[in-house]
Design a protein around this motif. Structure first.
Motif, PDB file in Angstrom:
ATOM      1  N   ASP A 295      29.385  47.516 109.010  1.00 37.78           N
ATOM      2  CA  ASP A 295      30.291  47.821 110.115  1.00 37.78           C
ATOM      3  C   ASP A 295      31.724  47.831 109.604  1.00 37.78           C
ATOM      4  N   PHE A 296      32.666  47.914 110.531  1.00 35.80           N
ATOM      5  CA  PHE A 296      34.075  48.044 110.151  1.00 35.80           C
ATOM      6  C   PHE A 296      34.602  46.774 109.490  1.00 35.80           C
ATOM      7  N   ILE A 297      33.881  45.656 109.611  1.00 41.38           N
ATOM      8  CA  ILE A 297      34.306  44.421 108.949  1.00 41.38           C
ATOM      9  C   ILE A 297      33.670  44.309 107.568  1.00 41.38           C
ATOM     10  N   LEU A 298      32.384  44.594 107.476  1.00 45.10           N
ATOM     11  CA  LEU A 298      31.688  44.462 106.199  1.00 45.10           C
ATOM     12  C   LEU A 298      32.016  45.597 105.232  1.00 45.10           C
ATOM     13  N   ARG A 299      32.205  46.802 105.757  1.00 43.21           N
ATOM     14  CA  ARG A 299      32.381  47.974 104.898  1.00 43.21           C
ATOM     15  C   ARG A 299      33.593  47.848 103.975  1.00 43.21           C
ATOM     16  N   PRO A 300      34.794  47.460 104.459  1.00 39.75           N
ATOM     17  CA  PRO A 300      35.934  47.334 103.532  1.00 39.75           C
ATOM     18  C   PRO A 300      35.730  46.264 102.465  1.00 39.75           C
ATOM     19  N   LEU A 301      34.885  45.290 102.745  1.00 41.24           N
ATOM     20  CA  LEU A 301      34.628  44.231 101.769  1.00 41.24           C
ATOM     21  C   LEU A 301      33.505  44.582 100.808  1.00 41.24           C
ATOM     22  N   GLY A 302      32.905  45.768 100.959  1.00 42.62           N
ATOM     23  CA  GLY A 302      31.801  46.171 100.101  1.00 42.62           C
ATOM     24  C   GLY A 302      30.533  45.380 100.350  1.00 42.62           C
ATOM     25  N   LEU A 303      30.300  45.010 101.614  1.00 46.29           N
ATOM     26  CA  LEU A 303      29.157  44.182 101.972  1.00 46.29           C
ATOM     27  C   LEU A 303      28.211  44.925 102.909  1.00 46.29           C
ATOM     28  N   ALA A 304      27.012  44.423 103.020  1.00 44.62           N
ATOM     29  CA  ALA A 304      26.020  44.981 103.934  1.00 44.62           C
ATOM     30  C   ALA A 304      25.030  43.886 104.310  1.00 44.62           C
ATOM     31  N   THR A 305      24.310  44.118 105.404  1.00 38.00           N
ATOM     32  CA  THR A 305      23.290  43.185 105.879  1.00 38.00           C
ATOM     33  C   THR A 305      21.929  43.863 105.820  1.00 38.00           C
ATOM     34  N   LEU A 306      20.953  43.176 105.223  1.00 41.64           N
ATOM     35  CA  LEU A 306      19.594  43.687 105.161  1.00 41.64           C
ATOM     36  C   LEU A 306      18.774  43.048 106.269  1.00 41.64           C
ATOM     37  N   VAL A 307      18.125  43.874 107.087  1.00 46.45           N
ATOM     38  CA  VAL A 307      17.258  43.405 108.159  1.00 46.45           C
ATOM     39  C   VAL A 307      15.849  43.881 107.869  1.00 46.45           C
ATOM     40  N   PHE A 308      14.904  42.952 107.773  1.00 48.77           N
ATOM     41  CA  PHE A 308      13.533  43.273 107.401  1.00 48.77           C
ATOM     42  C   PHE A 308      12.659  43.367 108.648  1.00 48.77           C
ATOM     43  N   GLY A 309      11.948  44.477 108.763  1.00 51.99           N
ATOM     44  CA  GLY A 309      10.999  44.645 109.844  1.00 51.99           C
ATOM     45  C   GLY A 309       9.633  44.156 109.414  1.00 51.99           C
ATOM     46  N   VAL A 310       9.198  43.040 109.994  1.00 54.91           N
ATOM     47  CA  VAL A 310       7.929  42.416 109.621  1.00 54.91           C
ATOM     48  C   VAL A 310       7.046  42.344 110.863  1.00 54.91           C
ATOM     49  N   PRO A 311       5.858  42.937 110.846  1.00 51.93           N
ATOM     50  CA  PRO A 311       4.993  42.901 112.027  1.00 51.93           C
ATOM     51  C   PRO A 311       4.520  41.487 112.325  1.00 51.93           C
ATOM     52  N   GLY A 312       4.221  41.252 113.581  1.00 57.18           N
ATOM     53  CA  GLY A 312       3.731  39.945 113.989  1.00 57.18           C
ATOM     54  C   GLY A 312       4.734  39.130 114.763  1.00 57.18           C
ATOM     55  N   GLY A 313       6.027  39.366 114.544  1.00 53.89           N
ATOM     56  CA  GLY A 313       7.042  38.630 115.281  1.00 53.89           C
ATOM     57  C   GLY A 313       7.158  37.201 114.807  1.00 53.89           C
ATOM     58  N   SER A 314       8.302  36.599 115.032  1.00 52.13           N
ATOM     59  CA  SER A 314       8.540  35.217 114.638  1.00 52.13           C
ATOM     60  C   SER A 314       9.363  34.526 115.705  1.00 52.13           C
ATOM     61  N   SER A 315       8.964  33.295 116.053  1.00 52.74           N
ATOM     62  CA  SER A 315       9.713  32.520 117.036  1.00 52.74           C
ATOM     63  C   SER A 315      10.968  31.904 116.433  1.00 52.74           C
ATOM     64  N   LEU A 316      11.119  31.992 115.110  1.00 54.73           N
ATOM     65  CA  LEU A 316      12.268  31.404 114.429  1.00 54.73           C
ATOM     66  C   LEU A 316      13.345  32.437 114.124  1.00 54.73           C
ATOM     67  N   GLY A 317      13.288  33.586 114.780  1.00 52.24           N
ATOM     68  CA  GLY A 317      14.344  34.569 114.632  1.00 52.24           C
ATOM     69  C   GLY A 317      13.983  35.691 113.673  1.00 52.24           C
ATOM     70  N   ALA A 318      14.863  36.697 113.614  1.00 51.20           N
ATOM     71  CA  ALA A 318      14.630  37.854 112.751  1.00 51.20           C
ATOM     72  C   ALA A 318      14.877  37.470 111.300  1.00 51.20           C
ATOM     73  N   HIS A 319      14.232  38.207 110.400  1.00 47.11           N
ATOM     74  CA  HIS A 319      14.399  37.986 108.969  1.00 47.11           C
ATOM     75  C   HIS A 319      15.492  38.918 108.469  1.00 47.11           C
ATOM     76  N   GLU A 320      16.580  38.355 108.001  1.00 48.81           N
ATOM     77  CA  GLU A 320      17.687  39.169 107.517  1.00 48.81           C
ATOM     78  C   GLU A 320      18.493  38.398 106.478  1.00 48.81           C
ATOM     79  N   ILE A 321      19.188  39.152 105.634  1.00 53.44           N
ATOM     80  CA  ILE A 321      20.113  38.583 104.654  1.00 53.44           C
ATOM     81  C   ILE A 321      21.489  39.148 104.988  1.00 53.44           C
ATOM     82  N   PRO A 322      22.370  38.357 105.575  1.00 51.77           N
ATOM     83  CA  PRO A 322      23.655  38.892 106.029  1.00 51.77           C
ATOM     84  C   PRO A 322      24.724  38.878 104.933  1.00 51.77           C
ATOM     85  N   ALA A 323      25.590  39.872 104.994  1.00 47.64           N
ATOM     86  CA  ALA A 323      26.832  39.904 104.224  1.00 47.64           C
ATOM     87  C   ALA A 323      26.622  39.649 102.732  1.00 47.64           C
TER      88      ALA A 323
END
Length: 504
Positions: free
Chosen positions: A456-484
């Protein structure tokens, strides 16, 4: 079929079976909660002065409910064939359903307190089609027949010769030998309960005292200090209480701690009594429960990820909890299967080996997300501070709580940003997150269905990105992602994960 068998044979149709007659006893027990819906009608009769009709109305309600339960039992029948289960149900509208053994992902067995006393169990068939409406169950059959049915379906799916569920349950199907992976003794449950400190029971008791305060024959609330002071004054202890307030305060704090520990121990004992995790040919089977005994299976091939959960304090002693994210949990009661409630890592590793997931070594090098992940918390802290100062400007002294809260939120956000870490383990990725309740997600590359690279406009100037993994089955502990994380590292990891997914 002998007395106490799983079902009653229908005369003239030897292959069809009915549920255990104890189903009617369970229906009587369920009348208690259902009778609450009848209370408004009883109250209306009382308000209109028709007291003489209350008892006949209650008797008519009970009779109608029992007749309805009997008709439902009479019109429900099932048939277990060589490779399928057929269920027919419905009083006015009949439903015929056929479930092939190949479509059944799991056969769960559940026993409540009354069911255990009667020797019956509820058998659930999970088809993996998603949604509870696609699953089926037999509410009450004998426990021996439930286990024989599960063994038959398991043998069929394992490619062995299926053993039919005999009408005579004295001839049980031969059981496939299982291997015990993990079990909990009463001592382990006690230790786990002490680490499971909870004030939930205190909240329930306090709310109940407030709700029933006007209904009690006495006016005393254990959570009201003034009631205790009045009681002390009645016994001539009022002066002592006022002179030793610090003792009363310490006593109150100790009482809260005692209630918290007792609540944690009770919760652990009721939920995980006689906890056993066994390895079957195709699944991990978990049995547990004191009042309600549950028996569920997690197919090994349907496990998508492993999640290690601990706490800030229990981590100091090396205690962890293991959950498995599985496709078999679609539409079920729990999104993540708790397969090890409380254990050291050396007891968890054998369970991870069974699902082909490994834990990072102690010397594993971890990469850390950018501190920008604390930005959301810092914005909230600034908002709380500004709101408090505005309140102070209008003469509200409580507004000073705003800056204090803002300082707490900001400090917590900066501190929590240090715990956003990740590591690439070759064929899987490990994600760590959380300071108060640390969580480590172990995600095999082959389990990832999609990888979204977001900026986004905050991460892009810093050369950063967030990876969001789509994993079937769902999780009660939140989405699986690696931010910034650095954009180049995110693109490289995304390419390798998608390549692993294509190979699988």
């Amino acid at each position: 079929m002998s007395d106490g068998a799983a079902a009653v044979m229908i005369e003239g149709e030897p292959h069809w079976q009915r549920l255990h007659p104890a189903t009617l006893a369970l229906a009587i027990v369920k009348l208690g909660p259902r009778s609450l819906n009848f209370l408004p009608a009883v109250a209306a009769l009382g308000f209109t002065g028709n007291w003489v009709y209350i008892v006949p109305a209650i008797l008519a309600f009970l009779l109608f409910s029992l007749l309805a339960a009997w008709f439902q039992w009479l019109r429900f029948r099932f048939f277990v064939g060589d490779d399928e289960v057929v269920i027919e149900s419905g009083v006015l509208s009949r439903q015929h359903r056929t479930i092939p053994f190949d479509r059944i992902q799991d056969v769960s067995i559940e026993q409540g307190l009354i069911s255990r006393a009667l020797g019956i169990a509820k058998v659930g068939f999970e088809t993996g089609a998603g949604g509870k409406e696609n699953d089926a169950s037999l509410d009450a059959i004998a426990l021996d027949s439930a286990q024989a049915l599960r063994t038959t379906i398991r043998a069929h799916r394992s490619g062995e010769a299926a053993v039919p569920v005999a009408a005579d349950t004295s001839v049980a199907a031969p059981a496939i030998e299982d291997r015990l992976l993990f079990a909990m003794t009463p001592r382990q449950l006690l230790v786990a309960g002490l680490f499971n400190f909870s004030l939930a029971a205190l909240a329930v008791v306090g709310a109940s005292m407030q709700f029933f305060d006007n209904l009690l024959p006495f006016k005393f609330n254990v959570f009201n200090p003034m009631d205790w002071i009045d009681l002390a004054e009645q016994y001539g202890l009022g002066d002592w209480v006022f002179a030793h307030r610090w003792i009363a305060a310490v006593g109150g704090i100790l009482s809260l701690i005692l209630i918290g520990f007792a609540s944690g121990v009770a919760t652990m004992f009721f939920a995980n009594w006689d906890f056993r995790l066994t390895r079957e040919p195709r699944a991990l089977r978990r049995t547990r429960g004191l009042t309600t005994r549950t028996d569920v299976a997690v197919p090994v091939k349907r496990v998508q990820a492993a999640i290690l959960v601990t706490g800030w304090f229990r981590q100091r002693f090396g205690w962890h909890e293991l959950r498995l994210q599985s496709l078999a949990s679609d539409g079920g009661k729990e999104n993540d299967h708790q397969v090890v409630p409380f254990a050291k890592l050396d007891a968890i590793d054998p369970v991870l080996d069974e699902v082909a997931i490994r834990r990072p070594d102690a010397g594993q090098s971890w990469q850390q997300s950018h501190r920008i992940v604390a930005l959301g918390g810092l914005i909230g802290a600034v908002g709380a501070t500004i709101g408090g100062l505005v309140a102070v400007s209008f003469g509200q002294d409580l507004g000073w709580l705003g800056p204090a809260l803002g300082l707490l939120i900001g400090t917590g956000s900066l501190f929590g940003a240090r715990f956003h870490r990740w590591a690439d383990l070759g064929e899987q990725v490990a994600i760590r997150r959380g300071a108060w309740k640390p969580k480590t997600t172990l995600l095999p590359h082959a389990s990832v269905q999609s990888v979204d690279l977001k900026s986004d406009f905050i991460l892009r100037p810093l050369g950063l990105a967030t990876l969001v993994f789509g994993v079937p089955g769902g999780s009660s502990l939140g989405a699986h992602e690696i931010p910034a994380i650095p954009l180049a590292a995110a693109q490289d990891l995304r390419t390798r994960i998608l390549a692993a997914r294509a190979r699988s």
